[in-house]
Design a protein around this motif. Structure first.
Motif, PDB file in Angstrom:
ATOM      1  N   THR A 129      -3.053   4.911   9.888  1.00  0.00           N
ATOM      2  CA  THR A 129      -2.471   4.125   8.794  1.00  0.00           C
ATOM      3  C   THR A 129      -2.755   4.785   7.444  1.00  0.00           C
ATOM      4  N   SER A 130      -3.987   5.228   7.242  1.00  0.00           N
ATOM      5  CA  SER A 130      -4.315   5.834   5.946  1.00  0.00           C
ATOM      6  C   SER A 130      -3.636   7.196   5.792  1.00  0.00           C
ATOM      7  N   PHE A 131      -3.493   7.932   6.891  1.00  0.00           N
ATOM      8  CA  PHE A 131      -2.803   9.224   6.819  1.00  0.00           C
ATOM      9  C   PHE A 131      -1.342   9.019   6.431  1.00  0.00           C
ATOM     10  N   ARG A 132      -0.724   8.039   7.029  1.00  0.00           N
ATOM     11  CA  ARG A 132       0.677   7.722   6.688  1.00  0.00           C
ATOM     12  C   ARG A 132       0.800   7.439   5.194  1.00  0.00           C
ATOM     13  N   GLN A 133      -0.134   6.634   4.670  1.00  0.00           N
ATOM     14  CA  GLN A 133      -0.104   6.296   3.241  1.00  0.00           C
ATOM     15  C   GLN A 133      -0.234   7.545   2.383  1.00  0.00           C
ATOM     16  N   GLU A 134      -1.150   8.408   2.768  1.00  0.00           N
ATOM     17  CA  GLU A 134      -1.351   9.628   1.991  1.00  0.00           C
ATOM     18  C   GLU A 134      -0.100  10.506   2.025  1.00  0.00           C
ATOM     19  N   LEU A 135       0.517  10.582   3.185  1.00  0.00           N
ATOM     20  CA  LEU A 135       1.719  11.417   3.320  1.00  0.00           C
ATOM     21  C   LEU A 135       2.890  10.844   2.523  1.00  0.00           C
ATOM     22  N   ILE A 136       2.966   9.541   2.449  1.00  0.00           N
ATOM     23  CA  ILE A 136       4.021   8.934   1.622  1.00  0.00           C
ATOM     24  C   ILE A 136       3.831   9.389   0.180  1.00  0.00           C
ATOM     25  N   GLY A 137       2.562   9.424  -0.251  1.00  0.00           N
ATOM     26  CA  GLY A 137       2.273   9.885  -1.610  1.00  0.00           C
ATOM     27  C   GLY A 137       2.620  11.342  -1.814  1.00  0.00           C
ATOM     28  N   LEU A 138       2.438  12.164  -0.785  1.00  0.00           N
ATOM     29  CA  LEU A 138       2.729  13.600  -0.904  1.00  0.00           C
ATOM     30  C   LEU A 138       4.229  13.881  -0.840  1.00  0.00           C
ATOM     31  N   GLY A 139       4.968  12.998  -0.210  1.00  0.00           N
ATOM     32  CA  GLY A 139       6.414  13.209  -0.065  1.00  0.00           C
ATOM     33  C   GLY A 139       6.724  14.062   1.152  1.00  0.00           C
ATOM     34  N   PRO A 140       8.009  14.291   1.394  1.00  0.00           N
ATOM     35  CA  PRO A 140       8.415  15.028   2.590  1.00  0.00           C
ATOM     36  C   PRO A 140       7.930  16.481   2.576  1.00  0.00           C
ATOM     37  N   ASN A 141       7.690  16.999   3.765  1.00  0.00           N
ATOM     38  CA  ASN A 141       7.400  18.420   3.946  1.00  0.00           C
ATOM     39  C   ASN A 141       8.571  19.213   3.359  1.00  0.00           C
ATOM     40  N   PRO A 142       8.304  20.131   2.429  1.00  0.00           N
ATOM     41  CA  PRO A 142       9.405  20.892   1.827  1.00  0.00           C
ATOM     42  C   PRO A 142      10.214  21.709   2.845  1.00  0.00           C
TER      43      PRO A 142
END
Ligand code: FES
Length: 140
Positions: A119-132
Motif C-alpha cells: 500500500t505504501s509503495f503504491r502511494q509513493e509510486l503515485i507521487g513519482l508518476g508513471p515510469n518514463p
C-alpha cells in the motif's frame, strides 16, 4: 486523470510469498495492481530482472523476502540488498528514480506488514508518476 501504478513484486517462497498468502487469508486489503513472481530466494533475483521490468514499463519493482538473518539460503537477502543498491544507482543515473525499486523484509507471519508495504509503495509510486519508459513499452 488518476494514475494507477503497475508494480512487479519478487517474493521469496519462504517469507515474502508466505506473507502475501497470510495477507490474503486474513482478507487484508492491499492494491491489486501488484503482480507477484515467486522465487525461492531474493538472492535469485538478478539485476537484469529488475531492469527488464522497468524496460517493460512497470512503474515500480519490489523485492519482498526474509528478514536479514532469516534467509533460508543464509545470505541470499544480504546479496540482494547489495544488488538493489546498485540498481537504484543505475535507475537514478537513467533518470528513472531509484525509489521505484524497493527491498522489504516480510516474514511468513507478517501478512499485515505485506499489505502495508504494498500500500505504501503504491502511494509513493503515485507521487513519482508513471515510469518514463512506459509509453514505449508493453509488459504483457
Ligand atoms: Fe527468503 Fe532468501 S529465502 S530471502
Amino acid at each position: 486523470m488518476s494514475f494507477e501504478p503497475d508494480i512487479l513484486g519478487f517474493a521469496c517462497n519462504w517469507c515474502g510469498y508466505a506473507g502475501a498468502d497470510g495477507a490474503g487469508q486474513a482478507k487484508l486489503k492491499y492494491p491489486a495492481n501488484i503482480k507477484i513472481i515467486r522465487v525461492m530466494c531474493l538472492g535469485r533475483v538478478d539485476a537484469a530482472f529488475m531492469l527488464r521490468a522497468f524496460e517493460k514499463g512497470y512503474d515500480g519493482v519490489a523485492l519482498i523476502g526474509c528478514h536479514i538473518g532469516d534467509c533460508h539460503y543464509i545470505s541470499g537477502n544480504k546479496n540482494a540488498v547489495d544488488v538493489v543498491k546498485n540498481v537504484k544507482q543505475i535507475l537514478d543515473t537513467m533518470g528513472l528514480n531509484g525509489a521505484r525499486l524497493r527491498l522489504e523484509e516480510v516474514s511468513s507471519a507478517e501478512g499485515p506488514k505485506f499489505a502495508a508495504v504494498v500500500t505504501s509503495f503504491r502511494q509513493e509510486l503515485i507521487g513519482l508518476g508513471p515510469n518514463p519508459l512506459k509509453a514505449a513499452a508493453s509488459h504483457g
